[in-house]
Design a protein around this motif. Structure first.
Motif, PDB file in Angstrom:
ATOM      1  N   GLU A 116       0.962  -1.140  -0.072  1.00  0.00           N
ATOM      2  CA  GLU A 116       0.097  -0.004  -0.001  1.00  0.00           C
ATOM      3  C   GLU A 116       0.879   1.146   0.059  1.00  0.00           C
ATOM      4  N   HIS A 175      -2.654   4.259   5.832  1.00  0.00           N
ATOM      5  CA  HIS A 175      -3.715   4.527   6.717  1.00  0.00           C
ATOM      6  C   HIS A 175      -3.259   4.921   8.082  1.00  0.00           C
ATOM      7  N   ASP A 231      -1.621   2.238   9.746  1.00  0.00           N
ATOM      8  CA  ASP A 231      -1.585   1.101  10.578  1.00  0.00           C
ATOM      9  C   ASP A 231      -0.175   0.778  10.630  1.00  0.00           C
ATOM     10  N   ASP A 289       1.779   2.372   7.354  1.00  0.00           N
ATOM     11  CA  ASP A 289       1.101   2.101   5.843  1.00  0.00           C
ATOM     12  C   ASP A 289       0.443   3.567   5.659  1.00  0.00           C
ATOM     13  N   GLN A 345     -11.203   0.825   4.873  1.00  0.00           N
ATOM     14  CA  GLN A 345     -10.542   0.566   3.668  1.00  0.00           C
ATOM     15  C   GLN A 345     -11.372   1.324   2.542  1.00  0.00           C
TER      16      GLN A 345
HETATM   17 MN   LIG Z   1      -3.728   0.039   5.223  1.00  0.00          MN
END
Ligand SMILES: [Mn+2]
Ligand SMILES: [Mn+2]
Ligand SMILES: [Mn+2]
Ligand SMILES: [Mn+2]
Lengths: 239, 239
Positions: free
Chosen positions: A91, A136, A138, A134, A172
Motif C-alpha cells: 500500500e 492509513h 497502520d 502504511d 478501507q
Molecule cells: Mn492500510
DNA sequence: TTGAAAGTTTAGTGTAGTCTAATGTTGACG
DNA sequence: CGTCAACATTAGACTACACTAAACTTTCAA
C-alpha cells in the motif's frame, strides 16, 4: 526427497493467506474469531469457513474450539503477520512511488500480497526507507514478525477539550477515505475536540494549528483513532 | 479485505493466462501448438493440457484440431498479448526501479502478471516512459495489443565478417543471463563476427568499438538474436 | 425451565486443475 | 503397404475451495 525441507516452508494458498489475516484481525485482543464473522469479512458462506477451519487446524495454523471459534497458533500468527507486512508495504509503495491515492491501494495490495516474493518486499521496504506505518497509519510488522501495539482511542470516545493526534484511519472504503482526505483528516494531523452533541450526535473538532472546524458524525468519528497529546499553554509545537 | 475470493465476472484464471501465453509463443509463426510442447513448456502432464484445451476451446479462446494442435482465436490472441505486455513491463520495472538483475526478473513477473491491475500496469509504463523493449530486448506490446515483429537472425547463423547489433537474448535462464551480462552481451551492443569453427564449433566475435573478443559456443550463439548493420568504411558511428 | 433464534457444522454438489494408466491416432520407414 | 513408436486423448482419481440445504448446539428470554 527432502520432505522435511519442503514441509518446513509449506506454501500457503492465497485463500489460506486471506483467512489467516482475517482471523488475526478478529482475534487480535486475545479472543476467538467466530465462524460467521470470518465469513462476513471474506464474503463467503459460513460452511465454507467451517471447511477451511478444518484444513487450517489440521495443518497446525489455527486452534479450533467447536461452536466457539478459532485462534491462531504461533505458526499461524507468524504467517498472518508476514501477509500484513506485505499488504501494508505494498500500500505504501503504491502511494509513494506510483502516485496511487490512499483509497484505491487496498484492493490492489489485496491481490499483490499473494504474488510478491520476499525479495521484492525487501527491495520495496528499502526503497521506502524501512517505513513504520502504511498510508492509513497502520503499523507495518517487521520482517522478524514484530508489530507495534498502539493504545489509541476513537475520536467518538474522547471528551471535549482534549488535544489529539490522528494516528490511524480504520476503514478501507475508498469513498470514506477520499472524504477524510478532503477534510484534511489524515494520519499525523493534530486536532482538538471543541464540541459533541448528545444522543450519539456529531463531534466538532478544530484542526491544529489552523483552527479550521470540522463536524464529524459518529459513524465516521468511530473510524478515527487518535493518541492524546498534552496541551501546551500557548501555541503548539511547530510541525 | 473482501471480494477477492469470489468474483462473478468472467475473469481468466492464472492457469488459463499462462496457457494462452505459451500457446502464443508456440504458434507464433502461424502454425499449431502441439499438446506435448505446451505440456513441456508449462511443466504439466499432456493429459492436463488436453483437459485445458477442451475448456479453452469451449470459451472461444483457442481453436482445436484433434491430434494436430491448437491456435489462438482473435480473442485468445488479445488475452495473450495483454499478459505478455504485463510480463515484460513488470520485468523492466523491476530492473529499472528496484535494482533487480535481469536473470531474476522472469520468475517474479511470472507470478505478478496475474495479480496486477490494468491501472498499475499503466502507471508502471508511464513511470518508465512507455518503453518499447523489456530487459531481454523483447518487444512490449502496446495497450492496444500491437506488437513489433522484428526480423532477427541468430548469431549462430551469420557469416564471418558481418556487423551486427545484438537485439534480443532468447532465454530466461538466470545462469545463462548472468553469464551474458558478464560478457557484455546485452541488447544494444554492436559486434562483428570474426571467426567460426566448423562442425557446429564456436563463433568468435569482436565487441564494437572496443574490439574485445568473445568466444561463444553454438548453444549460446543460438540464443543471441541480432540485426545486421551496414559496415561503414572507417571507424564506427559513435554510440 | 424451556423453546426458539442465532450461530455452527455436516452432508452433498460443483468447478478448476492436476495426476496416472489405458486407449486411440498418425505418420515414418522398413 | 503394414507396423510400430511417438503423440494425443479418454477414463478415473484426487485436492482445494466454493455453494445450498439440513441438522445440530448454544444462548437468551419468556
Ligand atoms: Mn492500510
Ligand atoms: Mn489478499
Ligand atoms: Mn505466469
Ligand atoms: Mn523478458
Amino acid at each position: 526427497m527432502h520432505a522435511t525441507l519442503r514441509d518446513a516452508n509449506p506454501e500457503l494458498t492465497p485463500s489460506v493467506e486471506d483467512y489467516l489475516k482475517v482471523i488475526y484481525h478478529l482475534s487480535n485482543q486475545g479472543g476467538f474469531a467466530a465462524t460467521s464473522d470470518i465469513a462476513a469479512m471474506l464474503d463467503v458462506a459460513p460452511p465454507s469457513v467451517s471447511g477451511m477451519v478444518k484444513r487450517l487446524s489440521e495443518t497446525g495454523l489455527i486452534e479450533h474450539v467447536p461452536y466457539r471459534g478459532v485462534q491462531l497458533t504461533a505458526q499461524g500468527r507468524r504467517a498472518a503477520l508476514r501477509m500484513i507486512r506485505r499488504h501494508r508495504l505494498l500500500e505504501l509503495y503504491l502511494t509513494q512511488q506510483l502516485g496511487y491515492d490512499w483509497g484505491s491501494v487496498h484492493a490492489e495490495a489485496e491481490r499483490l500480497e499473494h504474488a510478491v516474493s520476499d525479495e521484492l518486499i525487501d527491495r520495496m521496504a528499502r526503497a521506502l526507507g524501512d517505513p513504520q506505518y502504511d498510508p492509513h497509519g497502520d503499523p507495518i510488522p517487521t520482517a522478524a514478525g514484530e508489530i507495534e501495539e498502539a493504545e489509541l482511542v476513537s475520536l467518538a470516545d474522547v471528551s471535549v477539550g482534549t488535544k489529539l493526534e490522528l494516528r490511524q484511519v480504520g476503514t478501507q472504503d475508498p469513498a470514506r477515505l477520499r472524504y477524510f482526505a478532503e477534510q484534511g483528516l489524515t494520519p499525523g494531523v493534530l486536532l482538538t475536540i471543541t464540541d459533541r452533541q448528545p444522543f450519539n450526535g456529531p463531534t466538532t473538532i478544530g484542526l491544529v494549528p489552523s483552527g479550521d472546524p470540522r463536524v464529524v458524525g459518529r459513524e465516521l468519528a468511530l473510524l478515527l483513532w487518535c493518541r492524546e497529546v498534552p496541551i501546551t499553554d500557548h501555541g503548539y509545537a511547530s510541525r
